[in-house]
Scaffold this motif. Structure first.
Motif, PDB file in Angstrom:
ATOM      1  N   LEU A   9      37.861 -20.592 -25.540  1.00 27.07           N
ATOM      2  CA  LEU A   9      38.437 -19.278 -25.268  1.00 27.07           C
ATOM      3  C   LEU A   9      39.797 -19.479 -24.618  1.00 27.07           C
ATOM      4  O   LEU A   9      39.935 -20.338 -23.746  1.00 27.07           O
ATOM      5  N   ASP A  10      40.754 -18.718 -25.037  1.00 26.69           N
ATOM      6  CA  ASP A  10      42.088 -18.768 -24.450  1.00 26.69           C
ATOM      7  C   ASP A  10      42.454 -17.358 -24.031  1.00 26.69           C
ATOM      8  O   ASP A  10      42.256 -16.409 -24.780  1.00 26.69           O
ATOM      9  N   GLY A  11      43.003 -17.227 -22.834  1.00 23.03           N
ATOM     10  CA  GLY A  11      43.397 -15.904 -22.383  1.00 23.03           C
ATOM     11  C   GLY A  11      43.851 -15.902 -20.951  1.00 23.03           C
ATOM     12  O   GLY A  11      43.966 -16.946 -20.303  1.00 23.03           O
ATOM     13  N   ASP A  12      44.079 -14.717 -20.468  1.00 23.62           N
ATOM     14  CA  ASP A  12      44.499 -14.504 -19.094  1.00 23.62           C
ATOM     15  C   ASP A  12      43.437 -15.026 -18.123  1.00 23.62           C
ATOM     16  O   ASP A  12      42.244 -14.844 -18.349  1.00 23.62           O
ATOM     17  N   HIS A  13      43.866 -15.650 -17.061  1.00 23.70           N
ATOM     18  CA  HIS A  13      42.949 -16.232 -16.080  1.00 23.70           C
ATOM     19  C   HIS A  13      41.956 -15.203 -15.540  1.00 23.70           C
ATOM     20  O   HIS A  13      40.764 -15.476 -15.418  1.00 23.70           O
ATOM     21  N   ASP A  14      42.426 -13.999 -15.219  1.00 20.59           N
ATOM     22  CA  ASP A  14      41.540 -12.966 -14.667  1.00 20.59           C
ATOM     23  C   ASP A  14      40.493 -12.528 -15.689  1.00 20.59           C
ATOM     24  O   ASP A  14      39.339 -12.299 -15.351  1.00 20.59           O
ATOM     25  N   ALA A  15      40.894 -12.412 -16.952  1.00 18.59           N
ATOM     26  CA  ALA A  15      39.937 -12.030 -17.998  1.00 18.59           C
ATOM     27  C   ALA A  15      38.899 -13.127 -18.213  1.00 18.59           C
ATOM     28  O   ALA A  15      37.708 -12.852 -18.377  1.00 18.59           O
ATOM     29  N   LEU A  16      39.323 -14.385 -18.207  1.00 25.14           N
ATOM     30  CA  LEU A  16      38.383 -15.496 -18.362  1.00 25.14           C
ATOM     31  C   LEU A  16      37.385 -15.541 -17.208  1.00 25.14           C
ATOM     32  O   LEU A  16      36.211 -15.862 -17.396  1.00 25.14           O
ATOM     33  N   ALA A  17      37.836 -15.199 -16.011  1.00 25.17           N
ATOM     34  CA  ALA A  17      36.977 -15.264 -14.833  1.00 25.17           C
ATOM     35  C   ALA A  17      35.825 -14.265 -14.904  1.00 25.17           C
ATOM     36  O   ALA A  17      34.767 -14.490 -14.314  1.00 25.17           O
ATOM     37  N   THR A  18      36.000 -13.172 -15.645  1.00 22.62           N
ATOM     38  CA  THR A  18      34.949 -12.157 -15.718  1.00 22.62           C
ATOM     39  C   THR A  18      33.892 -12.458 -16.785  1.00 22.62           C
ATOM     40  O   THR A  18      32.838 -11.845 -16.803  1.00 22.62           O
ATOM     41  N   LEU A  19      34.164 -13.399 -17.686  1.00 20.70           N
ATOM     42  CA  LEU A  19      33.236 -13.688 -18.781  1.00 20.70           C
ATOM     43  C   LEU A  19      32.005 -14.449 -18.303  1.00 20.70           C
ATOM     44  O   LEU A  19      32.115 -15.443 -17.613  1.00 20.70           O
ATOM     45  N   LYS A  20      30.864 -13.960 -18.692  1.00 17.18           N
ATOM     46  CA  LYS A  20      29.610 -14.652 -18.377  1.00 17.18           C
ATOM     47  C   LYS A  20      28.949 -15.217 -19.621  1.00 17.18           C
ATOM     48  O   LYS A  20      28.389 -16.295 -19.597  1.00 17.18           O
ATOM     49  N   GLY A  21      28.972 -14.448 -20.725  1.00 17.28           N
ATOM     50  CA  GLY A  21      28.339 -14.911 -21.952  1.00 17.28           C
ATOM     51  C   GLY A  21      28.456 -13.878 -23.055  1.00 17.28           C
ATOM     52  O   GLY A  21      28.982 -12.789 -22.850  1.00 17.28           O
ATOM     53  N   THR A  22      27.947 -14.237 -24.217  1.00 16.05           N
ATOM     54  CA  THR A  22      27.948 -13.339 -25.358  1.00 16.05           C
ATOM     55  C   THR A  22      26.640 -13.495 -26.125  1.00 16.05           C
ATOM     56  O   THR A  22      25.994 -14.543 -26.052  1.00 16.05           O
ATOM     57  N   LEU A  23      26.265 -12.464 -26.829  1.00 16.05           N
ATOM     58  CA  LEU A  23      25.027 -12.472 -27.599  1.00 16.05           C
ATOM     59  C   LEU A  23      25.335 -12.748 -29.066  1.00 16.05           C
ATOM     60  O   LEU A  23      26.209 -12.112 -29.659  1.00 16.05           O
ATOM     61  N   LEU A  24      24.621 -13.727 -29.641  1.00 17.35           N
ATOM     62  CA  LEU A  24      24.787 -14.086 -31.039  1.00 17.35           C
ATOM     63  C   LEU A  24      23.505 -13.791 -31.801  1.00 17.35           C
ATOM     64  O   LEU A  24      22.407 -13.901 -31.254  1.00 17.35           O
ATOM     65  N   ARG A  25      23.657 -13.437 -33.051  1.00 16.95           N
ATOM     66  CA  ARG A  25      22.521 -13.287 -33.965  1.00 16.95           C
ATOM     67  C   ARG A  25      22.540 -14.517 -34.865  1.00 16.95           C
ATOM     68  O   ARG A  25      23.507 -14.759 -35.572  1.00 16.95           O
ATOM     69  N   ALA A  26      21.475 -15.322 -34.785  1.00 18.73           N
ATOM     70  CA  ALA A  26      21.370 -16.534 -35.597  1.00 18.73           C
ATOM     71  C   ALA A  26      20.417 -16.270 -36.756  1.00 18.73           C
ATOM     72  O   ALA A  26      19.315 -15.756 -36.559  1.00 18.73           O
ATOM     73  N   GLU A  27      20.862 -16.619 -37.951  1.00 20.15           N
ATOM     74  CA  GLU A  27      20.042 -16.443 -39.149  1.00 20.15           C
ATOM     75  C   GLU A  27      19.897 -17.799 -39.836  1.00 20.15           C
ATOM     76  O   GLU A  27      20.871 -18.378 -40.304  1.00 20.15           O
ATOM     77  N   TRP A  28      18.671 -18.307 -39.849  1.00 17.56           N
ATOM     78  CA  TRP A  28      18.349 -19.555 -40.541  1.00 17.56           C
ATOM     79  C   TRP A  28      17.847 -19.208 -41.935  1.00 17.56           C
ATOM     80  O   TRP A  28      16.896 -18.453 -42.084  1.00 17.56           O
ATOM     81  N   ARG A  29      18.484 -19.772 -42.966  1.00 15.48           N
ATOM     82  CA  ARG A  29      18.053 -19.548 -44.345  1.00 15.48           C
ATOM     83  C   ARG A  29      17.610 -20.892 -44.925  1.00 15.48           C
ATOM     84  O   ARG A  29      18.379 -21.834 -44.989  1.00 15.48           O
ATOM     85  N   SER A  30      16.337 -20.945 -45.354  1.00 15.00           N
ATOM     86  CA  SER A  30      15.757 -22.187 -45.860  1.00 15.00           C
ATOM     87  C   SER A  30      16.210 -22.448 -47.294  1.00 15.00           C
ATOM     88  O   SER A  30      16.740 -21.558 -47.954  1.00 15.00           O
ATOM     89  N   PRO A  31      15.959 -23.660 -47.797  1.00 13.67           N
ATOM     90  CA  PRO A  31      16.300 -23.957 -49.193  1.00 13.67           C
ATOM     91  C   PRO A  31      15.580 -23.051 -50.195  1.00 13.67           C
ATOM     92  O   PRO A  31      16.089 -22.805 -51.284  1.00 13.67           O
ATOM     93  N   SER A  32      14.409 -22.523 -49.822  1.00 13.32           N
ATOM     94  CA  SER A  32      13.674 -21.616 -50.718  1.00 13.32           C
ATOM     95  C   SER A  32      14.033 -20.153 -50.468  1.00 13.32           C
ATOM     96  O   SER A  32      13.383 -19.255 -50.975  1.00 13.32           O
ATOM     97  N   ASP A  33      15.072 -19.911 -49.640  1.00 12.00           N
ATOM     98  CA  ASP A  33      15.602 -18.578 -49.361  1.00 12.00           C
ATOM     99  C   ASP A  33      14.769 -17.758 -48.373  1.00 12.00           C
ATOM    100  O   ASP A  33      14.935 -16.551 -48.288  1.00 12.00           O
TER     101      ASP A  33
END
Length: 152
Positions: A54-78
């Motif tokens: 992440l690149d940005g203003d120091h104050d903005a970086l200081a407020t970040l704690k985390g983010t939520l991701l949606r992970a999708e695993w797709r097998s070889p058989s779909d």
């Protein structure tokens, strides 16, 4: 003497041509981040780590704690498996205007179906002030049934 040299050289070349025990991929931009994951070795388990910057203003970086991701695993058989993943953004390496994040994601996974899988991450919440530069995936392969992998 010439035969010994040729045999030694052949053995060294065979060892040098082994499949790497880990791979890294990095996808730039805001996503979705689509990774091809080679889990064709049915005798192995796999560890996964995520990394970003992440690149940005120091104050903005200081407020970040985390983010939520949606992970999708797709097998070889779909077949598809979906999960929510919290990516902490505390950062392991920091400077005034930058933060690098490297976190474990999964360890010791043994796929039910060996083959080439697709792993897609989508960011559920957007970071307006400091967006992710991209998302990276490290995959480490470990032999499941052999003690020799501890020395590799």
């Amino acid at each position: 003497m010439k035969k010994v040299f040729i045999l030694t050289l052949s053995a060294l070349l065979a060892i040098a041509c082994r499949e790497p025990l880990s791979t890294e991929q990095f996808m730039l931009g805001g996503g979705p981040y689509v990774f091809s994951v080679d889990m064709t070795d049915s005798t192995a388990t796999y560890d996964f780590d995520l990394f970003t910057r992440l690149d940005g203003d120091h104050d903005a970086l200081a407020t970040l704690k985390g983010t939520l991701l949606r992970a999708e695993w797709r097998s070889p058989s779909d077949s598809v498996f979906v999960e929510k993943v919290y990516l902490p953004l505390d950062g392991t390496r920091r400077s005034y205007y930058s933060r690098q994040v490297y976190v474990p994601y999964r360890a010791g996974m043994a796929p039910l179906q060996p083959g080439l899988w697709t792993l897609t991450f989508r960011q559920e919440d957007r970071l307006e002030m400091v967006p992710l530069r991209g998302l990276g995936l490290v995959v480490r392969r470990k032999a499941r049934f052999s003690e020799s992998t501890d020395r590799e």
